[in-house]
Design an enzyme around this catalytic site. Structure first.
Site, short mmCIF file in Angstrom:
data_model
loop_
_atom_site.label_atom_id
_atom_site.label_comp_id
_atom_site.label_asym_id
_atom_site.label_seq_id
_atom_site.Cartn_x
_atom_site.Cartn_y
_atom_site.Cartn_z
N ARG A 13 1.21 0.13 -9.67
CA ARG A 13 2.14 1.03 -8.98
C ARG A 13 2.52 2.23 -9.84
NH1 ARG A 13 4.64 -2.59 -4.59
NH2 ARG A 13 5.99 -0.89 -3.98
N ASP B 231 6.34 -15.57 -0.43
CA ASP B 231 7.10 -16.45 0.48
C ASP B 231 8.01 -15.66 1.42
OD1 ASP B 231 9.13 -15.63 -1.14
OD2 ASP B 231 9.61 -17.61 -1.96
N TYR C 81 2.20 5.99 -8.88
CA TYR C 81 3.24 6.54 -8.01
C TYR C 81 4.57 6.64 -8.75
CZ TYR C 81 6.10 7.03 -3.75
OH TYR C 81 6.97 7.47 -2.79
N ARG D 238 1.88 -0.34 5.07
CA ARG D 238 3.28 -0.69 4.87
C ARG D 238 3.71 -1.77 5.84
NH1 ARG D 238 6.02 4.97 3.16
NH2 ARG D 238 4.51 5.80 4.61
N1 UDP Z 1 4.54 -6.76 2.87
C1 UDP Z 1 4.23 -7.92 3.54
N2 UDP Z 1 3.21 -7.87 4.48
C2 UDP Z 1 2.54 -6.73 4.77
C3 UDP Z 1 2.87 -5.55 4.08
C4 UDP Z 1 3.88 -5.58 3.13
O1 UDP Z 1 4.82 -8.99 3.32
O2 UDP Z 1 1.65 -6.78 5.64
C5 UDP Z 1 5.65 -6.80 1.88
C6 UDP Z 1 5.30 -6.21 0.52
O3 UDP Z 1 4.75 -7.21 -0.32
C7 UDP Z 1 6.66 -5.75 0.03
C8 UDP Z 1 7.38 -5.34 1.32
O4 UDP Z 1 6.68 -5.99 2.38
O5 UDP Z 1 7.37 -6.81 -0.57
C9 UDP Z 1 7.41 -3.85 1.55
O6 UDP Z 1 6.10 -3.37 1.38
P1 UDP Z 1 5.67 -1.88 1.74
O7 UDP Z 1 4.22 -1.78 1.44
O8 UDP Z 1 6.11 -1.53 3.11
O9 UDP Z 1 6.49 -0.93 0.75
P2 UDP Z 1 7.14 -1.07 -0.72
O10 UDP Z 1 8.59 -1.25 -0.48
O11 UDP Z 1 6.54 -2.26 -1.44
O12 UDP Z 1 6.79 0.23 -1.38
#
Ligand code: UDP
Length: 319
Positions: A144, A208, A147, A188
């Site tokens: 990450r 989980d 970014y 996302r």
């Molecule tokens: N996530 C998930 N399933 C998905 C996509 C994302 O469980 O299909 C989880 C991801 O692991 C994170 C959260 O949802 O904990 C938010 O992920 P996102 O990619 O939307 O943005 P982030 O806040 O991580 O930048």
């Protein structure tokens, strides 16, 4: 008399295009610039006949000049974990060179400047909820980091232009935001869950599902940006919804509002996925009189029709 002119970089993106709408609504002339790496011209389609609006396809990571502007909103950057991982070097370049070029435009024309920063500046935070004074817990070399560190550098450069060149700058730290015009395939969580629920596929919960995020509906978020640019605060301000949900709750909410019979399926948690994230918005409340109005369920309902339509488009096939 010429109109006040605002430039939005990343204007064809999710937040950038909504910001263009809001600025036009406020009476500004708007120029959107975007290299269309992750943005889409279709997000601006409805503005093409508005004489106060123009679009330029260009990459702000190269020097550019589109004439005099009174405001610069720097929103250009791949923003989803999937997109910025795919385009890691472009992400670092737009956060560094892109930020410098946009700051130079603001300096040349004496424009006010606002940079879109991020809750990722806090990394996997050890302080909860996150206040603007928290310096963060960021892995500088993890997946990450392309970014996170690009955005942190962007903040540092913005503060440097403020301190050394007296530029009139703002820094907004944006937390998870959702709504119409999110790309179905940007990976996302909300587009993924919506797409899966509407197709009757399993919802993929990473880990989980006990990790938390705080989701802000796009109209609340944009209102925060407008209030911030009207203020005189140079230090970062969190704009996000302080109501925290686990990812599992988010999945259940999507199932409820779509009426889908999809199941929830666990998948591995990506590396460095923050455990929790929640803005402390007391600064925005006190300084801007701002707080979000739309809760997750209402916002998801308002986004449902968009996601339904987006799934019918040819680009959605096969993804
Ligand atoms: N996530 C998930 N399933 C998905 C996509 C994302 O469980 O299909 C989880 C991801 O692991 C994170 C959260 O949802 O904990 C938010 O992920 P996102 O990619 O939307 O943005 P982030 O806040 O991580 O930048």
């Amino acid at each position: 008399m010429s109109k006040t002119r605002a430039m939005v970089t990343g204007g064809a993106g999710f937040l950038g295009s909504h910001l263009c709408d809001a600025l036009l609504h406020e009476g500004y002339a708007v120029i959107a610039v975007d290299n269309l790496l992750t943005g889409r011209e279709s997000n601006l389609q409805h503005l093409r006949n508005d004489p106060r609006f123009e679009f330029r396809k260009l990459d702000v990571s190269d020097p550019f000049d589109c004439g005099k502007v009174d405001y610069v909103f720097h929103f250009a950057c791949p923003a989803s974990p999937v997109d910025y991982t795919l385009h890691g070097l472009e992400t670092m370049r737009v956060g560094s060179e892109g930020t410098r070029h946009t700051l130079e435009v603001a300096r040349k024309y004496g424009a006010k400047y606002l940079i879109a920063s991020t809750s990722e500046c806090y990394g996997d935070p050890l302080e909860h909820p996150q206040k603007e004074t928290y310096w963060g817990h960021v892995n500088p070399i993890g997946p990450r980091s392309v970014y996170d560190e690009a955005k942190r550098f962007g903040e540092a450069l913005t503060m440097a232009y403020h301190r050394y060149h007296n530029l009139d700058t703002r820094i907004v730290r944006i937390f998870n935001t959702y709504g119409p015009r999110m790309q179905l395939n940007d990976g996302r969580v909300i587009p993924n869950f919506m797409k899966q629920a509407l197709r009757g596929e399993d919802l993929t919960v990473y880990g989980d599902g006990s990790q938390t995020r705080s989701f802000c509906y796009v109209s609340d978020e944009i209102e925060g940006f407008l209030r911030l640019i009207r203020s005189s605060e140079h230090l970062p301000v969190n704009i996000g919804n302080p109501i925290e949900h686990t990812i599992l709750e988010c999945a259940q909410c999507v199932l409820a509002i779509t009426g889908s019979k999809s199941k929830i399926r666990s998948q591995p948690l990506p590396p460095d996925d923050p455990r929790q994230r929640c803005p402390d918005i007391s600064k925005a409340k006190a300084l801007l009189g701002w707080e979000p109005k739309i809760d997750l369920e209402t916002g998801l309902r308002s986004s449902l029709e968009y996601f339904r339509q987006a799934l019918l488009e040819p680009a959605a096939t096969g993804n």
